[in-house]
Design a protein around this motif. Structure first.
Motif, mmCIF file in Angstrom:
data_model
loop_
_atom_site.group_PDB
_atom_site.id
_atom_site.type_symbol
_atom_site.label_atom_id
_atom_site.label_comp_id
_atom_site.label_asym_id
_atom_site.label_seq_id
_atom_site.Cartn_x
_atom_site.Cartn_y
_atom_site.Cartn_z
ATOM 1 N N PHE A 58 -5.295 -1.420 -6.931
ATOM 2 C CA PHE A 58 -6.276 -0.995 -6.281
ATOM 3 C C PHE A 58 -6.169 0.746 -6.305
ATOM 4 O O PHE A 58 -5.090 1.207 -5.706
ATOM 5 N N ALA A 93 -9.626 6.393 3.043
ATOM 6 C CA ALA A 93 -8.248 6.247 2.547
ATOM 7 C C ALA A 93 -7.211 7.083 2.816
ATOM 8 O O ALA A 93 -5.984 6.785 2.903
ATOM 9 N N MET A 121 -14.505 6.295 0.563
ATOM 10 C CA MET A 121 -13.049 6.107 0.203
ATOM 11 C C MET A 121 -12.328 7.626 0.379
ATOM 12 O O MET A 121 -11.338 7.620 0.959
ATOM 13 N N VAL A 159 0.890 -1.295 0.009
ATOM 14 C CA VAL A 159 0.022 -0.044 -0.047
ATOM 15 C C VAL A 159 0.975 1.225 0.187
ATOM 16 O O VAL A 159 1.730 1.487 0.908
ATOM 17 N N THR A 186 -6.636 2.294 3.265
ATOM 18 C CA THR A 186 -6.510 2.656 2.071
ATOM 19 C C THR A 186 -7.434 1.521 1.087
ATOM 20 O O THR A 186 -7.830 2.126 -0.136
ATOM 21 N N THR A 187 -7.913 0.720 1.515
ATOM 22 C CA THR A 187 -9.102 -0.189 0.824
ATOM 23 C C THR A 187 -10.131 -0.678 1.978
ATOM 24 O O THR A 187 -9.814 -0.559 3.170
ATOM 25 N N GLN A 188 -11.106 -1.273 1.443
ATOM 26 C CA GLN A 188 -12.278 -1.822 2.251
ATOM 27 C C GLN A 188 -11.524 -3.011 3.217
ATOM 28 O O GLN A 188 -12.091 -3.119 4.314
ATOM 29 N N THR A 235 -1.236 -7.584 -5.150
ATOM 30 C CA THR A 235 -1.924 -6.346 -5.111
ATOM 31 C C THR A 235 -0.907 -5.210 -4.701
ATOM 32 O O THR A 235 -0.128 -5.167 -3.924
ATOM 33 N N ALA A 270 -10.708 1.187 -4.873
ATOM 34 C CA ALA A 270 -10.167 0.792 -3.536
ATOM 35 C C ALA A 270 -11.663 0.569 -2.549
ATOM 36 O O ALA A 270 -11.538 -0.129 -1.577
ATOM 37 N N TYR A 271 -12.630 1.324 -3.000
ATOM 38 C CA TYR A 271 -13.913 1.321 -2.216
ATOM 39 C C TYR A 271 -15.096 1.214 -2.929
ATOM 40 O O TYR A 271 -15.049 1.526 -4.206
ATOM 41 N N THR A 309 -1.568 -0.779 -3.896
ATOM 42 C CA THR A 309 -2.688 0.097 -3.725
ATOM 43 C C THR A 309 -2.256 1.551 -3.727
ATOM 44 O O THR A 309 -1.289 1.755 -3.062
ATOM 45 N N ALA A 361 -7.321 4.142 -4.675
ATOM 46 C CA ALA A 361 -8.319 5.043 -3.713
ATOM 47 C C ALA A 361 -8.226 6.382 -4.215
ATOM 48 O O ALA A 361 -7.989 7.482 -3.454
#
Length: 313
Positions: A140, A176, A172, A87, A181-183, A108, A165-166, A110, A142
């Motif tokens: 992802f 975020a 978000m 992230v 930063t993501t769900q 992943t 991201a959401y 982000t 955000a």
């Protein structure tokens, strides 16, 4: 992209020691709230890591970088054999060459920005961010404009999917930039206080059912959210405040189906002590079957109570 030397690149200094030696036992690192301070203890605006900072951390799987990090150095995460999730902070828009080479399990990344460049050096794959044949499964985003990120040529070369991201952009925007930063990171959120009251953008709060560390909801936590349509809470909540959704005129339904341990004893929308005080009568409320805190409740075949227009007795 032509490689340019970063004159501020840190090769190692007393401000940030290389604490991540080869085969270190680090597995999960959350540095989202970390700051670099000077000798007087004052926060520095930007946090810069040392080159090779996390190289060869063989057990590292997830790292959440400081939001104050502005640039990422060369080789920062190379040869992290088990690294799966990264992230980024708020500022990095440029992924340097060799940054994530030889990270075969990476799935992943982000980013909080839609302006992200993945570096290549005059088409020479030996100087790219990733390995020549590597493809990142998911990036992802955000940021509101994930479409712009997906259209970036360097992103298209290395990334299979660019996903918001959401599910809700308003949610978000609020969370975020606070490090969630993501769900998936909502599991670390411990309180909803002073986050949502009066927000005009959030439409969907169902993702909050992931926030299992939240134990209590203060009075009016979600009040006056004019665009809110859907709401949910985690099963961990033990204390409910008053008038939680007062003034949420667009709210269609509240889904508390998973909140089997939540004490729900007052569903009267006209009672100032009720969590539903001031709620629009058209809003549906779903609570688990057999919640003994609600007197004279009648549940439908779905197993959940629809409290449209109902009052406690």
């Amino acid at each position: 992209m032509q490689y340019t030397q970063d004159i501020d690149e840190i090769w190692g200094n007393k401000q940030m020691e290389d604490v991540c030696a080869s085969n270190a036992s680090l597995n999960y690192i959350d540095l989202s709230d970390a700051w670099l301070v000077d000798e007087q203890g004052e926060r520095q605006e930007n946090l810069r890591m040392m080159r090779n900072q996390f190289q060869n951390c063989d057990r590292l799987q997830t790292i959440i970088l400081p939001r104050s990090t502005d640039n990422l150095p060369i080789d920062a995460f190379s040869y992290c054999d088990r690294l799966t999730n990264v992230v980024l902070g708020e500022k990095p828009t440029w992924l340097r060459f060799w940054l994530l080479t030889n990270c075969p399990r990476l799935k992943t990344v982000t980013t909080l920005t839609d302006q992200l460049t993945i570096e290549q050096y005059d088409g020479d794959d030996d100087y790219a961010t990733f390995d020549k044949t590597f493809t990142l499964d998911t990036l992802f985003c955000a940021s509101d404009n994930h479409v712009a990120l997906a259209s970036n040529a360097t992103v298209q070369r290395y990334v299979k999917n660019v996903i918001p991201a959401y599910d809700d952009h308003g949610l978000m925007r609020i969370l975020a930039t606070r490090g969630y930063t993501t769900q998936e990171h909502l599991a670390r959120l411990e309180s909803f206080d002073n986050l949502f009251h009066g927000d005009a953008d959030v439409k969907d709060l169902r993702a909050l059912n992931r926030s299992y560390r939240v134990k209590s909801i203060a009075d009016g936590t979600f009040a006056n959210m004019k665009s809110l349509r859907y709401a949910a809470l985690p099963d961990s909540v033990l204390t409910l405040g008053k008038a939680l959704y007062s003034g949420c005129d667009s709210l269609r339904y509240i889904d508390w189906q998973n909140c089997k341990s939540m004490p729900i004893s007052n569903i009267d929308r006209s009672d100032e002590d009720s969590p539903f005080y001031g709620l629009n009568r058209r809003t549906l409320i779903y609570v688990p079957l057999g919640n003994k805190g609600i007197p004279n409740c009648q549940c439908g075949s779905s197993g959940f109570l629809n409290t449209v227009g109902m009052r406690s007795h």
